[in-house]
Scaffold this motif. Structure first.
Motif, short mmCIF file in Angstrom:
data_model
loop_
_atom_site.label_atom_id
_atom_site.label_comp_id
_atom_site.label_asym_id
_atom_site.label_seq_id
_atom_site.Cartn_x
_atom_site.Cartn_y
_atom_site.Cartn_z
N ASP A 103 0.79 -1.22 0.00
CA ASP A 103 0.00 0.00 0.00
C ASP A 103 0.83 1.28 0.00
O ASP A 103 0.31 2.36 0.19
N THR A 104 2.13 1.14 -0.23
CA THR A 104 2.99 2.33 -0.31
C THR A 104 3.92 2.18 -1.50
O THR A 104 4.20 1.07 -1.95
N TRP A 105 4.41 3.30 -1.99
CA TRP A 105 5.34 3.24 -3.12
C TRP A 105 6.63 2.55 -2.73
O TRP A 105 7.28 1.92 -3.55
N ARG A 106 7.02 2.65 -1.46
CA ARG A 106 8.25 1.97 -1.00
C ARG A 106 8.12 0.46 -1.12
O ARG A 106 9.05 -0.21 -1.56
N LYS A 107 6.97 -0.06 -0.73
CA LYS A 107 6.73 -1.50 -0.87
C LYS A 107 6.70 -1.90 -2.34
O LYS A 107 7.17 -2.98 -2.71
N ALA B 291 -2.94 2.87 -7.72
CA ALA B 291 -3.26 3.95 -6.78
C ALA B 291 -4.27 4.93 -7.36
O ALA B 291 -5.09 5.48 -6.62
N ILE C 229 -5.32 3.15 0.55
CA ILE C 229 -3.95 3.63 0.41
C ILE C 229 -3.75 4.77 1.40
O ILE C 229 -4.45 5.77 1.35
N PRO C 230 -2.80 4.63 2.32
CA PRO C 230 -2.60 5.66 3.32
C PRO C 230 -2.10 6.97 2.72
O PRO C 230 -1.40 6.98 1.73
N SER C 231 -2.53 8.06 3.32
CA SER C 231 -2.08 9.37 2.85
C SER C 231 -0.68 9.62 3.40
O SER C 231 -0.18 8.90 4.24
N ARG C 232 -0.08 10.72 2.97
CA ARG C 232 1.28 11.05 3.43
C ARG C 232 1.31 11.31 4.93
O ARG C 232 2.31 11.08 5.58
N GLN D 127 3.43 5.22 8.22
CA GLN D 127 3.79 4.17 7.25
C GLN D 127 4.45 3.03 8.00
O GLN D 127 5.17 3.23 8.96
#
Length: 160
Positions: free
Chosen positions: A96-100, A144, A152-155, A159
């Motif tokens: 659910d994050t761009w890092r993942k 996304a 999807i979590p916000s900024r 995280q």
């Protein structure tokens, strides 16, 4: 369709697509041996120097050295073929994050590059890995765009 059924279906599609991806990326032009109804693919030896310098192959291809068609197929193919992973994986798993998504892209690209070396059907090229990870990231961006914001979590949210 409920969430569990969607996750299950996405996991099946992801597994199938991953198998096809390995077939076309790793075992591209490998001879086939037929034994009855069974078909076995064996690799010829395709070895050479690995490219461990980021952007070396990409820069050469973008500069127009060599065959332009081969360069475009290599550059775009390494991106486009990995795009569905970035879209399907978050439907099946908690990506659910761009890092993942980047970790998924690096791991999937690295897996293909290592398989090419192990089975001697290609050479290790760090640029292929970078292009593969970019493709997964683009797929995640598409995911996304269409996924409800609640998943999807916000900024501002923490995280993991």
């Amino acid at each position: 369709m409920n969430v569990k059924r969607t996750n299950w279906l996405a996991a099946i599609l992801l597994t199938g697509y991953s198998a096809l991806l390995i077939r076309f990326v790793v075992f591209k032009a490998v001879p086939t041996i037929a034994i009855g109804h069974m078909r076995i693919r064996f690799a010829g030896t395709h070895t050479g120097p690995s490219n461990l310098v980021p952007f070396k192959t990409i820069a050469t291809q973008l500069a127009g050295r060599g065959n332009h068609l081969v360069a475009m197929v290599n550059l775009l193919g390494n991106i486009v073929l990995f795009l569905p992973l970035g879209f399907l994986a978050p439907l099946a798993f908690p990506i659910d994050t761009w890092r993942k998504a980047i970790v998924l892209g690096i791991c999937s690209g690295l897996s293909c590059e290592v398989l090419e070396v192990v089975f001697r059907v290609g050479i290790f090229d760090v640029d292929d890995l970078l292009l593969n990870a970019f493709g997964v990231l683009l797929g995640f961006a598409v995911f996304a765009l269409f996924e409800p914001k609640s998943r999807i979590p916000s900024r501002s949210s923490p995280q993991h």
